[in-house]
Design a protein around this motif. Structure first.
Motif, PDB file in Angstrom:
ATOM      1  N   GLN A   1       0.801  -1.234   0.000  1.00  0.00           N
ATOM      2  CA  GLN A   1       0.000   0.000   0.000  1.00  0.00           C
ATOM      3  C   GLN A   1       0.831   1.279   0.000  1.00  0.00           C
ATOM      4  N   VAL A   2       2.157   1.187   0.230  1.00  0.00           N
ATOM      5  CA  VAL A   2       2.963   2.413   0.218  1.00  0.00           C
ATOM      6  C   VAL A   2       3.629   2.664  -1.133  1.00  0.00           C
ATOM      7  N   GLU A   3       3.294   1.882  -2.144  1.00  0.00           N
ATOM      8  CA  GLU A   3       3.882   2.097  -3.465  1.00  0.00           C
ATOM      9  C   GLU A   3       3.568   3.493  -4.002  1.00  0.00           C
ATOM     10  N   LYS A   4       2.432   4.063  -3.579  1.00  0.00           N
ATOM     11  CA  LYS A   4       2.062   5.413  -4.021  1.00  0.00           C
ATOM     12  C   LYS A   4       2.803   6.495  -3.235  1.00  0.00           C
ATOM     13  N   TYR A   5       3.616   6.080  -2.254  1.00  0.00           N
ATOM     14  CA  TYR A   5       4.448   7.009  -1.490  1.00  0.00           C
ATOM     15  C   TYR A   5       5.909   6.590  -1.691  1.00  0.00           C
ATOM     16  N   PRO A   6       6.480   6.895  -2.852  1.00  0.00           N
ATOM     17  CA  PRO A   6       7.814   6.377  -3.193  1.00  0.00           C
ATOM     18  C   PRO A   6       8.896   6.748  -2.190  1.00  0.00           C
ATOM     19  N   GLU A   7       8.741   7.854  -1.492  1.00  0.00           N
ATOM     20  CA  GLU A   7       9.774   8.291  -0.547  1.00  0.00           C
ATOM     21  C   GLU A   7       9.885   7.369   0.675  1.00  0.00           C
ATOM     22  N   ILE A   8       8.834   6.591   0.946  1.00  0.00           N
ATOM     23  CA  ILE A   8       8.907   5.645   2.072  1.00  0.00           C
ATOM     24  C   ILE A   8       8.751   4.195   1.604  1.00  0.00           C
TER      25      ILE A   8
END
Length: 310
Positions: free
Chosen positions: A258-265
């Motif tokens: 689910q964090v793929e849309k938040y590349p920085e994390i």
């Protein structure tokens, strides 16, 4: 006892009819089966109740912590490892009486404590279950394991019932808390909550085996690229509480799908990042702390939420 029970039921009616248990203050009529921000009605929903070996050593010990994972969540951070239960995708509806029995069953299995995981939205029901279980022989400590997005009034309902507080301090930077937890006011809320928790339980107390019987351990999960905020959190905790609490510095951040849309994390915390924060804590003078060693950033450390023990 009858008077106490009636008072508790009155609180339950009031809170569940216009819910303001958490800082979201959604005012949903959960008693009428409306779902709050937490995604839960007033029906207790539990996803797992079992011995848990992966908490801090003074909580789990060799026997395990009696972890009860509640479904739903008032924060639902985008990087949550327990995403299935936070999103209320799993769990079993149970009664308050059954929850009290679960506490006693975990004690029978040798648990060092009862560990209430993400309990905020069920505080009223949990309080009733604790009181009943104690009347029926529950003697081990109760741990309140929370993300710290708590209303002071709700925490006060637990005064005298909780022995150990195990809260997070996730962020100081409001831009981070808004982006990843939809809670711009997180630090303001959480800092006041920690003050109330410490007021209730005080300085740490351990038994002869080194198992905590009373006190507070504040956890901080380091996020990738966010060491500046981690240092600010550690500094705040140490300057506020000194050696009267334990600080648990965690490197177990696991980048799930689910964090793929938040590349920085969307990566693990590096050894360099983790060591930088730990070294900073040592330089500040932190003595009472826990650090993690080895490969902890792994989905293998996330339990199955299959309603075991429920």
């Amino acid at each position: 006892m009858k008077k106490e029970k009636n008072m508790t039921e009155n609180i339950a009616d009031k809170e569940m009819s216009e819910c303001k248990l958490c800082p979201r203050n959604c005012k949903k009529n959960r008693k009428n089966k409306e779902k709050g921000y937490c995604l839960m009605t007033d029906e207790l929903c539990v996803a797992r109740a079992a011995l848990h070996m992966w908490e801090e050593p003074c909580i789990s010990g060799e026997e395990g912590s009696g972890a009860v994972f509640f479904s739903g969540c008032t924060l639902r951070c985008v990087f949550c490892q327990n995403r299935n239960i936070a999103a209320a995708q799993t769990g079993k509806i149970i009664s308050i009486d059954r929850l009290a029995d679960i506490f006693l069953e975990l004690q029978e299995k040798g648990a060092n404590n009862i560990n209430l995981v993400t309990p905020t939205h069920f505080v009223v029901q949990i309080a009733q279950a604790i009181k009943k279980a104690r009347r029926n022989g529950l003697i081990i400590p109760i741990v309140y394991n929370t993300g710290s997005y708590e209303n002071i009034e709700t925490l006060k309902l637990l005064d005298g019932l909780i022995d150990i507080y195990l809260p997070d301090m996730k962020y100081m930077d409001s831009s981070l808390s808004l982006k990843y937890s939809n809670a711009k006011d997180y630090f303001d809320v959480a800092s006041k909550a920690l003050d109330e928790m410490f007021k209730q339980v005080g300085k740490p107390v351990f038994d002869k085996r080194g198992i905590m019987k009373r006190g507070m351990i504040v956890r901080h999960l380091i996020l990738p690229g966010m060491t500046y905020d981690s240092k600010n959190v550690i500094k705040y905790l140490y300057e506020t509480f000194k050696d009267d609490i334990y600080i648990s510095i965690m490197n177990q951040y696991t980048p799930l799908k689910q964090v793929e849309k938040y590349p920085e994390i969307n990566r693990k915390v590096t050894d360099k990042e983790y060591d930088e924060v730990v070294d900073y804590a040592i330089e500040l003078g932190v003595v009472n702390g826990f650090i993690q060693e080895g490969e902890t950033a792994s989905e293998s450390f996330i339990p199955e939420f299959d309603c075991e023990g429920v």
